[in-house]
Each structure stands twice: as C-alpha cells, then as structure tokens.
Design a protein around this motif. Structure first.
Motif, PDB file in Angstrom:
ATOM      1  N   ALA A 100      -7.729   7.328  88.357  1.00 43.73           N
ATOM      2  CA  ALA A 100      -8.029   6.046  87.693  1.00 43.73           C
ATOM      3  C   ALA A 100      -8.983   6.416  88.898  1.00 43.73           C
ATOM      4  N   ARG A 101      -8.668   6.033  89.846  1.00 43.48           N
ATOM      5  CA  ARG A 101     -10.362   6.084  91.015  1.00 43.48           C
ATOM      6  C   ARG A 101     -11.216   6.365  91.363  1.00 43.48           C
ATOM      7  N   GLU A 102     -10.871   8.228  91.032  1.00 48.57           N
ATOM      8  CA  GLU A 102     -11.631   8.867  91.118  1.00 48.57           C
ATOM      9  C   GLU A 102     -12.817   9.169  89.741  1.00 48.57           C
ATOM     10  N   ASP A 103     -11.689   8.463  88.897  1.00 52.08           N
ATOM     11  CA  ASP A 103     -12.802   8.180  87.188  1.00 52.08           C
ATOM     12  C   ASP A 103     -13.310   6.788  87.286  1.00 52.08           C
ATOM     13  N   GLY A 104     -13.747   5.540  88.316  1.00 53.47           N
ATOM     14  CA  GLY A 104     -13.822   4.367  88.223  1.00 53.47           C
ATOM     15  C   GLY A 104     -13.460   3.439  87.470  1.00 53.47           C
ATOM     16  N   LEU A 105     -11.925   3.867  87.088  1.00 52.57           N
ATOM     17  CA  LEU A 105     -11.096   2.692  86.013  1.00 52.57           C
ATOM     18  C   LEU A 105     -10.983   1.689  86.979  1.00 52.57           C
ATOM     19  N   PRO A 106     -11.042   0.337  86.449  1.00 49.81           N
ATOM     20  CA  PRO A 106     -11.433  -0.851  87.503  1.00 49.81           C
ATOM     21  C   PRO A 106      -9.589  -1.030  87.858  1.00 49.81           C
ATOM     22  N   ALA A 107      -8.622  -1.153  86.296  1.00 49.40           N
ATOM     23  CA  ALA A 107      -7.741  -1.419  87.031  1.00 49.40           C
ATOM     24  C   ALA A 107      -6.644  -0.537  86.035  1.00 49.40           C
ATOM     25  N   LEU A 108      -5.303  -0.426  86.240  1.00 51.06           N
ATOM     26  CA  LEU A 108      -4.100   0.334  85.856  1.00 51.06           C
ATOM     27  C   LEU A 108      -3.553  -0.832  84.989  1.00 51.06           C
ATOM     28  N   ARG A 109      -2.868  -0.210  84.000  1.00 45.31           N
ATOM     29  CA  ARG A 109      -2.121  -0.642  83.194  1.00 45.31           C
ATOM     30  C   ARG A 109      -0.660  -0.390  82.587  1.00 45.31           C
ATOM     31  N   LEU A 110       0.515  -0.673  82.275  1.00 40.89           N
ATOM     32  CA  LEU A 110       1.399  -0.546  82.088  1.00 40.89           C
ATOM     33  C   LEU A 110       2.885  -0.953  81.261  1.00 40.89           C
ATOM     34  N   GLU A 111       3.634  -1.477  80.542  1.00 40.74           N
ATOM     35  CA  GLU A 111       4.376  -1.237  79.833  1.00 40.74           C
ATOM     36  C   GLU A 111       5.624  -1.192  79.850  1.00 40.74           C
ATOM     37  N   THR A 112       6.856  -1.579  80.683  1.00 37.13           N
ATOM     38  CA  THR A 112       8.247  -1.202  81.041  1.00 37.13           C
ATOM     39  C   THR A 112       9.296  -2.001  80.277  1.00 37.13           C
ATOM     40  N   THR A 130       2.860  -8.883  87.244  1.00 32.58           N
ATOM     41  CA  THR A 130       3.248  -9.082  85.596  1.00 32.58           C
ATOM     42  C   THR A 130       1.628  -9.736  85.294  1.00 32.58           C
ATOM     43  N   ARG A 131       1.344  -9.113  83.531  1.00 30.82           N
ATOM     44  CA  ARG A 131       0.093  -9.782  83.067  1.00 30.82           C
ATOM     45  C   ARG A 131       1.126 -10.085  81.993  1.00 30.82           C
ATOM     46  N   GLY A 132      -0.111 -10.773  80.785  1.00 31.77           N
ATOM     47  CA  GLY A 132       0.299 -10.320  79.008  1.00 31.77           C
ATOM     48  C   GLY A 132       0.282  -9.668  78.638  1.00 31.77           C
ATOM     49  N   PRO A 133       0.227  -9.416  77.013  1.00 28.49           N
ATOM     50  CA  PRO A 133       0.733  -7.780  76.315  1.00 28.49           C
ATOM     51  C   PRO A 133      -1.112  -7.395  76.642  1.00 28.49           C
ATOM     52  N   PHE A 134      -1.071  -6.157  76.559  1.00 32.51           N
ATOM     53  CA  PHE A 134      -2.615  -5.810  76.482  1.00 32.51           C
ATOM     54  C   PHE A 134      -2.799  -4.325  75.215  1.00 32.51           C
ATOM     55  N   LEU A 142      11.788  -7.747  74.476  1.00 30.28           N
ATOM     56  CA  LEU A 142      11.691  -6.500  75.129  1.00 30.28           C
ATOM     57  C   LEU A 142      10.538  -5.699  76.128  1.00 30.28           C
ATOM     58  N   SER A 143      10.113  -6.221  76.632  1.00 31.74           N
ATOM     59  CA  SER A 143       9.024  -5.727  77.085  1.00 31.74           C
ATOM     60  C   SER A 143       8.306  -6.877  78.038  1.00 31.74           C
ATOM     61  N   ARG A 144       7.832  -5.689  78.859  1.00 32.71           N
ATOM     62  CA  ARG A 144       7.571  -6.349  80.492  1.00 32.71           C
ATOM     63  C   ARG A 144       6.499  -5.767  80.648  1.00 32.71           C
ATOM     64  N   PHE A 145       4.494  -6.643  80.973  1.00 37.53           N
ATOM     65  CA  PHE A 145       2.999  -5.713  81.109  1.00 37.53           C
ATOM     66  C   PHE A 145       3.024  -5.629  82.532  1.00 37.53           C
ATOM     67  N   TYR A 146       1.891  -4.926  83.497  1.00 31.50           N
ATOM     68  CA  TYR A 146       1.824  -5.163  84.626  1.00 31.50           C
ATOM     69  C   TYR A 146       0.550  -4.431  84.298  1.00 31.50           C
ATOM     70  N   GLU A 147      -0.982  -5.451  85.820  1.00 39.33           N
ATOM     71  CA  GLU A 147      -1.515  -4.744  85.829  1.00 39.33           C
ATOM     72  C   GLU A 147      -2.290  -4.756  87.041  1.00 39.33           C
ATOM     73  N   LYS A 148      -2.546  -3.539  87.579  1.00 39.23           N
ATOM     74  CA  LYS A 148      -2.713  -3.155  88.913  1.00 39.23           C
ATOM     75  C   LYS A 148      -4.492  -3.020  88.905  1.00 39.23           C
ATOM     76  N   PRO A 149      -5.207  -3.799  89.754  1.00 37.88           N
ATOM     77  CA  PRO A 149      -7.073  -4.668  89.698  1.00 37.88           C
ATOM     78  C   PRO A 149      -6.605  -2.879  90.836  1.00 37.88           C
ATOM     79  N   LEU A 150      -7.956  -2.486  90.717  1.00 34.03           N
ATOM     80  CA  LEU A 150      -8.387  -1.249  91.946  1.00 34.03           C
ATOM     81  C   LEU A 150      -9.749  -1.225  92.365  1.00 34.03           C
ATOM     82  N   GLY A 151     -10.410  -2.780  92.350  1.00 39.54           N
ATOM     83  CA  GLY A 151     -10.965  -2.780  92.658  1.00 39.54           C
ATOM     84  C   GLY A 151     -12.442  -2.330  93.045  1.00 39.54           C
ATOM     85  N   ALA A 152     -13.907  -2.283  93.533  1.00 38.82           N
ATOM     86  CA  ALA A 152     -14.569  -1.254  93.859  1.00 38.82           C
ATOM     87  C   ALA A 152     -14.503  -0.220  94.289  1.00 38.82           C
TER      88      ALA A 152
END
Length: 152
Positions: A100-112, A130-134, A142-152
């Motif tokens: 994701a960093r190589e691709d310049g993506l600003p964040a990672l997200r997931l549902e579990t 944790t964050r809201g749905p995306f 029955l879903s939990r959502f997560y995000e990790k900002p990757l910064g610049a």
C-alpha cells in the motif's frame, strides 16, 4: 520457526485450502448477508495482490490487498488455527502495508467480525483504529471496521 510471506496465486492448491478453511469458519459464525468471504476466483484480479505466509515451507496463512479509490482494503486475512501465535498475521499485515505504501495509498481499511477477538487485537496492535462502515458495507453489529492511516 521463521515466518515468510510471498506473493502467490489465489487459484493455487495452498491458497484454495486456506481460503476454504477461512470461508468455512466464517460461514459457521456469521449469516450470509454479513459474510464477506472472497473466493479464489474473486481474488484473481489485477487490482488485488494475494500473499501466503509460510513456516517451514508450509502455507499457514493468507491475505490480500485490494486497491480501492483512495485506500487499500485488507481482504481474506486468515491464519490456520494450528499456526496462530507464530507471528504470521503480523507478517501478512506488514507485507500488505508495504504494498500500500509503495502504491501511495493514504490508508488501509478492513472489515471483520467483532467476536474474532484475536484478530481485532492484532489489528489494534498493528495501528488500526475502529471506524464506521466504508465502501458497500452496511452498519451491522456483526461487523467491525478498522482503518490505519499511512501518512505521507
């Protein structure tokens, strides 16, 4: 035991076995309408990078990074029950974060699932909050959502 992670074909036999075990586990825990398992065929897509974790040349885990508009989504994260605690989950996440960093993506997200407590603890240790749905996900207990900002 050393865990290594490398790109793999989601249509290969090792991937099929792990993805099948993951899908079976999720089907036992969650109703179909909130079960977002992907098939090997779904993962065989140019916008998705699929990886396997190995210990002693045995595939013990899998995960994928799907490139979305403005973020990367972690999909199909699974470690075989007998291999949990070896660090495969963290190694898989860090590999996908590197892509994701190589691709310049600003964040990672997931549902579990919220009752996958070990997985949730891993995500939080790795810097996810944790964050809201995306995307197309619905707000569901029955879903939990997560995000990790990757910064610049």
């Amino acid at each position: 035991m050393t865990v290594t992670v490398r790109r793999a074909d989601p249509l290969g036999p090792e991937a099929h076995a792990l993805l099948g075990a993951s899908a079976a586990m999720m089907a036992d825990r969650y109703p179909a309408e909130v079960n977002y398992s992907m098939t090997p065929e779904d993962l065989d897509d140019p916008a998705i990078r699929f990886v396997l974790a190995f210990a002693d040349d045995k595939a013990i885990g899998c995960a994928a990074l799907a490139t979305r508009a403005g973020y990367g989504e972690i999909k199909s994260m699974f470690v075989a029950p007998e291999a949990r605690g070896l660090g495969a989950g963290a190694a898989l996440l860090r590999t996908l974060e590197g892509f994701a960093r190589e691709d310049g993506l600003p964040a990672l997200r997931l549902e579990t699932g919220p009752d996958l407590t070990s997985a949730c603890a891993l995500y939080e240790r790795e810097g996810f909050a944790t964050r809201g749905p995306f995307g197309d996900y619905l707000d569901d207990p029955l879903s939990r959502f997560y995000e990790k900002p990757l910064g610049a």
